[in-house]
Design a protein around this motif. Sequence first.
Motif, PDB file in Angstrom:
ATOM      1  N   VAL A   6       0.836  -1.204   0.000  1.00 32.32           N
ATOM      2  CA  VAL A   6       0.000   0.000   0.000  1.00 32.32           C
ATOM      3  C   VAL A   6       0.872   1.256   0.000  1.00 32.32           C
ATOM      4  CG1 VAL A   6      -1.653   1.346   1.363  1.00 32.32           C
ATOM      5  CG2 VAL A   6      -1.994  -1.104   1.056  1.00 32.32           C
ATOM      6  N   VAL A   7       1.913   1.279   0.817  1.00 22.48           N
ATOM      7  CA  VAL A   7       2.808   2.444   0.879  1.00 22.48           C
ATOM      8  C   VAL A   7       3.469   2.669  -0.483  1.00 22.48           C
ATOM      9  CG1 VAL A   7       4.957   3.301   1.896  1.00 22.48           C
ATOM     10  CG2 VAL A   7       3.176   2.345   3.364  1.00 22.48           C
ATOM     11  N   SER A   8       3.906   1.608  -1.121  1.00 20.81           N
ATOM     12  CA  SER A   8       4.507   1.710  -2.447  1.00 20.81           C
ATOM     13  C   SER A   8       3.491   2.240  -3.453  1.00 20.81           C
ATOM     14  CB  SER A   8       5.026   0.341  -2.882  1.00 20.81           C
ATOM     15  OG  SER A   8       5.479   0.369  -4.200  1.00 20.81           O
ATOM     16  N   TYR A   9       2.265   1.762  -3.368  1.00 21.46           N
ATOM     17  CA  TYR A   9       1.185   2.189  -4.263  1.00 21.46           C
ATOM     18  C   TYR A   9       0.932   3.693  -4.130  1.00 21.46           C
ATOM     19  CZ  TYR A   9      -3.648   2.332  -6.056  1.00 21.46           C
ATOM     20  OH  TYR A   9      -4.798   2.629  -6.736  1.00 21.46           O
ATOM     21  N   VAL A  10       0.814   4.149  -2.899  1.00 18.80           N
ATOM     22  CA  VAL A  10       0.563   5.575  -2.660  1.00 18.80           C
ATOM     23  C   VAL A  10       1.743   6.414  -3.156  1.00 18.80           C
ATOM     24  CG1 VAL A  10       0.209   7.317  -0.862  1.00 18.80           C
ATOM     25  CG2 VAL A  10      -1.046   5.164  -0.774  1.00 18.80           C
ATOM     26  N   GLY A  11       2.958   5.931  -2.954  1.00 17.99           N
ATOM     27  CA  GLY A  11       4.139   6.636  -3.457  1.00 17.99           C
ATOM     28  C   GLY A  11       4.147   6.739  -4.974  1.00 17.99           C
ATOM     29  N   GLU A  12       3.750   5.665  -5.647  1.00 18.61           N
ATOM     30  CA  GLU A  12       3.677   5.691  -7.114  1.00 18.61           C
ATOM     31  C   GLU A  12       2.603   6.669  -7.590  1.00 18.61           C
ATOM     32  OE1 GLU A  12       5.441   4.349  -9.674  1.00 18.61           O
ATOM     33  OE2 GLU A  12       6.891   3.646  -8.198  1.00 18.61           O
ATOM     34  N   LEU A  13       1.479   6.729  -6.873  1.00 18.13           N
ATOM     35  CA  LEU A  13       0.438   7.693  -7.233  1.00 18.13           C
ATOM     36  C   LEU A  13       0.943   9.127  -7.070  1.00 18.13           C
ATOM     37  CD1 LEU A  13      -2.819   6.102  -5.754  1.00 18.13           C
ATOM     38  CD2 LEU A  13      -2.096   6.199  -8.145  1.00 18.13           C
ATOM     39  N   GLN A  14       1.760   9.345  -6.054  1.00 18.89           N
ATOM     40  CA  GLN A  14       2.338  10.675  -5.852  1.00 18.89           C
ATOM     41  C   GLN A  14       3.286  11.023  -7.003  1.00 18.89           C
ATOM     42  OE1 GLN A  14       4.543  11.103  -2.218  1.00 18.89           O
ATOM     43  NE2 GLN A  14       4.563  13.328  -2.361  1.00 18.89           N
ATOM     44  N   ARG A  15       4.099  10.055  -7.431  1.00 21.65           N
ATOM     45  CA  ARG A  15       4.997  10.298  -8.570  1.00 21.65           C
ATOM     46  C   ARG A  15       4.206  10.565  -9.847  1.00 21.65           C
ATOM     47  NH1 ARG A  15       8.263   7.220  -5.402  1.00 21.65           N
ATOM     48  NH2 ARG A  15       7.641   5.135  -5.999  1.00 21.65           N
ATOM     49  N   LEU A  16       3.085   9.861 -10.021  1.00 19.29           N
ATOM     50  CA  LEU A  16       2.236  10.096 -11.187  1.00 19.29           C
ATOM     51  C   LEU A  16       1.674  11.516 -11.149  1.00 19.29           C
ATOM     52  CD1 LEU A  16       0.734   9.119 -13.731  1.00 19.29           C
ATOM     53  CD2 LEU A  16      -1.086   8.336 -12.202  1.00 19.29           C
ATOM     54  N   ALA A  17       1.252  11.971  -9.969  1.00 19.97           N
ATOM     55  CA  ALA A  17       0.726  13.333  -9.835  1.00 19.97           C
ATOM     56  C   ALA A  17       1.795  14.358 -10.200  1.00 19.97           C
ATOM     57  CB  ALA A  17       0.225  13.566  -8.411  1.00 19.97           C
ATOM     58  N   GLN A  18       3.029  14.121  -9.790  1.00 20.13           N
ATOM     59  CA  GLN A  18       4.117  15.031 -10.146  1.00 20.13           C
ATOM     60  C   GLN A  18       4.367  15.027 -11.647  1.00 20.13           C
ATOM     61  OE1 GLN A  18       7.167  13.453  -7.608  1.00 20.13           O
ATOM     62  NE2 GLN A  18       6.631  14.783  -5.888  1.00 20.13           N
ATOM     63  N   LEU A  19       4.282  13.852 -12.267  1.00 17.89           N
ATOM     64  CA  LEU A  19       4.464  13.745 -13.705  1.00 17.89           C
ATOM     65  C   LEU A  19       3.348  14.477 -14.443  1.00 17.89           C
ATOM     66  CD1 LEU A  19       6.023  12.395 -16.089  1.00 17.89           C
ATOM     67  CD2 LEU A  19       4.417  10.501 -15.866  1.00 17.89           C
ATOM     68  N   LEU A  20       2.118  14.306 -13.982  1.00 12.23           N
ATOM     69  CA  LEU A  20       0.982  14.975 -14.610  1.00 12.23           C
ATOM     70  C   LEU A  20       1.043  16.489 -14.433  1.00 12.23           C
ATOM     71  CD1 LEU A  20      -1.985  12.588 -13.787  1.00 12.23           C
ATOM     72  CD2 LEU A  20      -0.947  13.011 -16.014  1.00 12.23           C
ATOM     73  N   ASP A  21       1.732  16.943 -13.396  1.00  9.96           N
ATOM     74  CA  ASP A  21       1.876  18.377 -13.164  1.00  9.96           C
ATOM     75  C   ASP A  21       2.606  19.051 -14.323  1.00  9.96           C
ATOM     76  OD1 ASP A  21       1.469  20.684 -11.607  1.00  9.96           O
ATOM     77  OD2 ASP A  21       3.509  20.537 -10.798  1.00  9.96           O
ATOM     78  N   SER A  22       3.445  18.293 -15.025  1.00  4.73           N
ATOM     79  CA  SER A  22       4.186  18.872 -16.147  1.00  4.73           C
ATOM     80  C   SER A  22       3.319  19.048 -17.389  1.00  4.73           C
ATOM     81  CB  SER A  22       5.400  18.000 -16.491  1.00  4.73           C
ATOM     82  OG  SER A  22       4.973  16.740 -16.967  1.00  4.73           O
TER      83      SER A  22
END
Length: 184
Positions: free
Chosen positions: A131-147
């Motif tokens: 779950v922690v890994s999943y949430v971290g990946e979602l955070q990285r996706l949000a940062q990627l989408l920010d671009s």
Amino acid sequence: RRQFLLLFDLTFSGGAGVLKARKAALEFLENGPQAGDLVAAAKFGPGGVEVLVGFTPDRAQVARAVATMGSVQGGRLRDPLGLAYDLGFTPKDPSGKWGLEIPDSRKDPDFARDSVLQLARSERNAYRQQVVSYVGELQRLAQLLDSVQGRKQVILLSGGFDQSVLTGAEGTEQAEASRAVVEG
């Protein structure tokens, strides 16, 4: 112009859930986006986020990506049902003991109880790490989408996970844990 990302969670969704998610996504593609809207599709699995198709106005292309997501083409799964421990294992021990000595739980009931508790703790920790890994990946996706310029709407299609692994025990689970501490 709106931008939609259809994100399929393969980590916490079973086969039936993925099929329902595909159906819902195809219905969304048929009825949801307006002319000029951009749609992308991605899947999230053990390897992280994989973009199936980037933001495009071509809904037919996104629908094809969604419809074929997860299909195995050209390759065959070793054990699609997950019934075998290791299909590459060849038995060589004629005695049938395989060098394993399993303690008899009837002789030591505390051993059986401790083994079950240890296994449950181990499984809970592995699930929490997932779950922690999943949430971290979602955070990285949000940062990627920010671009990506403009407002994005992520439609997460997921079976979900037990949030108590992040927030702690709640309700009856918390009461049982408290009682176990008191009773030893």
